[in-house]
Each structure stands twice: as C-alpha cells, then as structure tokens.
Enzyme design. Structure first.
Site, mmCIF file in Angstrom:
data_model
loop_
_atom_site.group_PDB
_atom_site.id
_atom_site.type_symbol
_atom_site.label_atom_id
_atom_site.label_comp_id
_atom_site.label_asym_id
_atom_site.label_seq_id
_atom_site.Cartn_x
_atom_site.Cartn_y
_atom_site.Cartn_z
ATOM 1 N N LEU A 14 44.798 42.855 37.375
ATOM 2 C CA LEU A 14 44.036 43.109 36.154
ATOM 3 C C LEU A 14 43.048 41.981 35.880
ATOM 4 O O LEU A 14 42.879 41.553 34.736
ATOM 5 C CB LEU A 14 44.970 43.311 34.954
ATOM 6 C CG LEU A 14 45.893 44.532 35.011
ATOM 7 C CD1 LEU A 14 46.804 44.559 33.786
ATOM 8 C CD2 LEU A 14 45.101 45.814 35.110
ATOM 9 N N CYS A 15 42.407 41.484 36.931
ATOM 10 C CA CYS A 15 41.420 40.419 36.771
ATOM 11 C C CYS A 15 40.152 40.737 37.565
ATOM 12 O O CYS A 15 39.567 39.858 38.208
ATOM 13 C CB CYS A 15 41.993 39.065 37.171
ATOM 14 S SG CYS A 15 42.811 39.019 38.779
ATOM 15 N N GLY A 16 39.763 42.000 37.530
ATOM 16 C CA GLY A 16 38.511 42.385 38.164
ATOM 17 C C GLY A 16 38.525 42.201 39.672
ATOM 18 O O GLY A 16 39.536 42.465 40.344
#
Length: 292
Positions: free
Chosen positions: A90-92
């Site tokens: 969930l960090c691109g």
C-alpha cells in the site's frame, strides 16, 4: 440495475474505505517527517566517509597493497545483489520500482553468463522476486518488528555481506534502494559496495590538498572499509524508510480522492434510481385512479 439497498451498501462501503485511506495518509505524513529528517541527517556523514576513503585510496593506488574491499578480488564472475524493500505494501510503486531495477540488473548479468546471488532485505522484495529468482536467493532478512531503523539494524547486514565476501561467495556486491527526493519523487538507486565505488574527486574544495595519515593509509582503510559498508546499508535503509512513507502518503491521497469520486458517482446513480422508482409508482397510482 442494482437495488437501492445494494447501492446504499456500496456507498457505505466506499465511505468506510475512504476513512481508512485518509487515516493511513495522515499516519504516513506524521512518520514521513521523522524518516525524512533521519535520511537527510545521514547523507552528509555517508558522503564524507566516501570522500575520506577516496583520499586514502588515492594514496595507496590500485596495487597489491589495496584492500580487497576496495579493489576487489580481481574477478567478475559472481554478483551479489542486496535488494532493500519495505515490509508492507500500500505504498504505490515504491517496492515495484526497486524490484524492477534489481530484476533488470540481474537479467543483464545472467545474459552475460554471470552468476547472480540475492540477499533480500524486506518481505515485499522476496514476494516479488521469488517466482523468477528463487534459486538465486541466498537469504532473506525481515525488519518487520523494527519501528525506527537504527545502525544496529544495518550493522548485521553489513557484517553478513563482508563474511560472504571473505568466504569467496561473490566477487561484486551491489546495493539496491530508493533515494528520497520528495513526497512525489523517489529514485531507485543501485550502489556498488564491493569493490567500493568512490568519488573520483575526493577533495571537495578542489584544492588538491595532501594529507599525512597516522597510522598509514592501509591500516585506516582496513578499519574504515568494513564500517563504510554498514554505513551505506544504514543510509539505504533510512532513504527507504523516507521513500516508503512518502510514496504511501501519495498513494493514500490518490486513493482517498478516488473514493470521493466513486461516492459521488454512486450517489448520483442512487438518486436517479430512487427518482425513477418514485416516478414509476406515481404513474401506477395515476393510471389506477384514471381506470376507476
């Protein structure tokens, strides 16, 4: 056409997701400040260490006296790739960009007939590389329980790299991480650790000053080179920590805005469906009244 209840449930679900992404964005923003300060504070020390080593190496030269950590063992057959990624997603594109750079480097070496070994730091790197390079992975180090990266977390990794080199397990070592530039910009970076890639212009002032070292350059290098590897790993972990939070902050901001647009779109569909049902019921009532 979904029922009104289905539309209400869908809108409620997206609103709940929006709250989560907004909270994650705020948490990432708070963590980013500390991680960015730590990464920026480590840069001058690591850069100055490289300049000192370059000055010392210039005094020794590339002869037989040069330590192996500086000049290498004279071979280029086996490469160790140290890939540093995050423990969570969930960090691109943060994890994907580092893995992509390491994968391209590994594939190029394999095409040249070289042997590739991988030391993975972080769970996400292992998850993405194990399918293609499972046979090449020699060890995976997880830092899941580490809340704030310290030198004590990087030093065992540096010592492990040195131990593998002294045991003759590889000839060249390259470190992969993401250098933090800003919240929206993180640069995947490959840094060669062994043999050490030092700046050519060691003297930053450009005066070409000469230094006398006590004890000799070879003794100082023997002490500083192993520590420099741990310092560069520590710097990479700090840069990764800042890059991860910056990338997560941007990703959660985009997710929050996308959720808002989806809520708006689903609300419009809900209102149109509700209006259509009301209109249909009115038509049925009027038609029944006229029939009477």
């Amino acid at each position: 056409m979904p029922s009104l209840k289905d539309l209400r449930n869908r809108i409620s679900s997206v609103k709940s997701t929006q709250k989560i992404t907004k909270a994650m964005q705020m948490v990432a923003a708070a963590k980013l400040r500390r991680a960015q300060q730590a990464a920026e504070a480590a840069r001058p020390f690591a850069e100055r260490m490289e300049k000192v080593l370059a000055n010392l190496a210039r005094g020794i030269g590339d002869g037989a006296q040069a330590p192996k950590l500086l000049a290498g063992n004279g071979q280029d057959r086996t490469h160790l790739l140290v890939v540093c990624t995050a423990e969570r997603g969930l960090c691109g594109a943060f994890n994907g960009s580092i893995v992509r750079l390491a994968r391209e480097h590994a594939n190029r070496l394999l095409r040249e007939g070289k042997t590739v070994k991988m030391l993975l730091v972080g769970k996400k790197g292992y998850e993405q590389l194990r399918r293609q390079f499972e046979a090449n992975i020699v060890e995976t180090i997880e830092l899941r329980n580490v809340k704030s990266v310290g030198f004590g977390d990087a030093d065992p990794i540096g010592k492990r790299i040195i131990a593998m080199f002294e045991a003759g397990e590889f000839d060249v070592c390259t470190l992969f991480f993401s250098r933090f530039r800003s919240v929206i910009s993180q640069i995947p970076t490959a840094l060669q650790l062994i043999p050490a890639e030092l700046p050519k212009n060691a003297d930053a002032t450009g005066t070409g000053a000469a230094y006398d070292y006590e004890p000799g350059e070879d003794e100082i290098l023997a002490a500083l080179l192993p520590r420099n590897i741990s310092i560069q790993v520590f710097r990479a972990l700090l840069e990764n920590a800042a890059s991860e939070q910056g990338s997560r902050m941007s990703a959660m901001d985009n997710a929050t805005r996308n959720a808002g647009e989806m809520i708006k779109k689903q609300t419009q569909i809900y209102n149109r469906s509700r209006q259509a049902m009301i209109t249909k019921e009115l038509i049925e009532i009027i038609s029944g009244a006229e029939a009477l």
